[in-house]
Motif scaffolding. Structure first.
Motif: not given
Length: 127
Positions: A13-16, A22-23, A42-44, A55-58
């Motif tokens: 799951i990612s939030v643009d 996301l947190r 999971r930090p990118a 850079v996208v954290d998921v």
């Protein structure tokens, strides 16, 4: 570094462009009994010097039997409804199938549930 298919979580799951949101979503999901211990942030990997790239954290969500997919969908729908800012959440299955949810247009919770269940189980497995 990419993961092998066996190491990939069932859902990502990612939030643009919104790491704080996301947190927040991770906190909401971790409060659910059926998802506790199944959600990881999971930090990118950050681009190196001179490299370009987004850079996208998921969030990684792993679950098995027992209705965790429905709990995930319901919690995600509730979380989206509580957001005040416009945002887009992307849920990606292990096989690359995606569902994009726009917080401005989450009206049909049942549809969100169906789409996430489809992603969680894959097109060839019964729900």
């Amino acid at each position: 570094m990419s993961l092998s298919p066996a190491e990939e979580p069932p859902l990502r799951i990612s939030v643009d462009d919104r790491p704080d949101d996301l947190r927040s979503l991770a906190d909401w999901l971790r409060r659910e009994d059926q998802l506790r211990g199944r959600v990881s942030f999971r930090p990118a990997a950050r681009p190196g010097d001179g490299e370009m790239g987004g850079v996208v954290d998921v969030l990684s969500v792993a679950f098995g039997a027992g209705g965790a997919g429905a709990v995930l969908a319901g919690t995600l729908s509730t979380w989206l409804a509580s957001r005040r800012a416009d945002l887009k959440v992307t849920v990606t299955a292990r096989d690359g199938a995606k569902v994009e949810l726009d917080a401005r247009r989450v009206r049909d919770v049942a549809e969100v549930l169906r789409e996430l269940e489809r992603l969680a189980h894959g097109p060839d497995q019964p729900e």
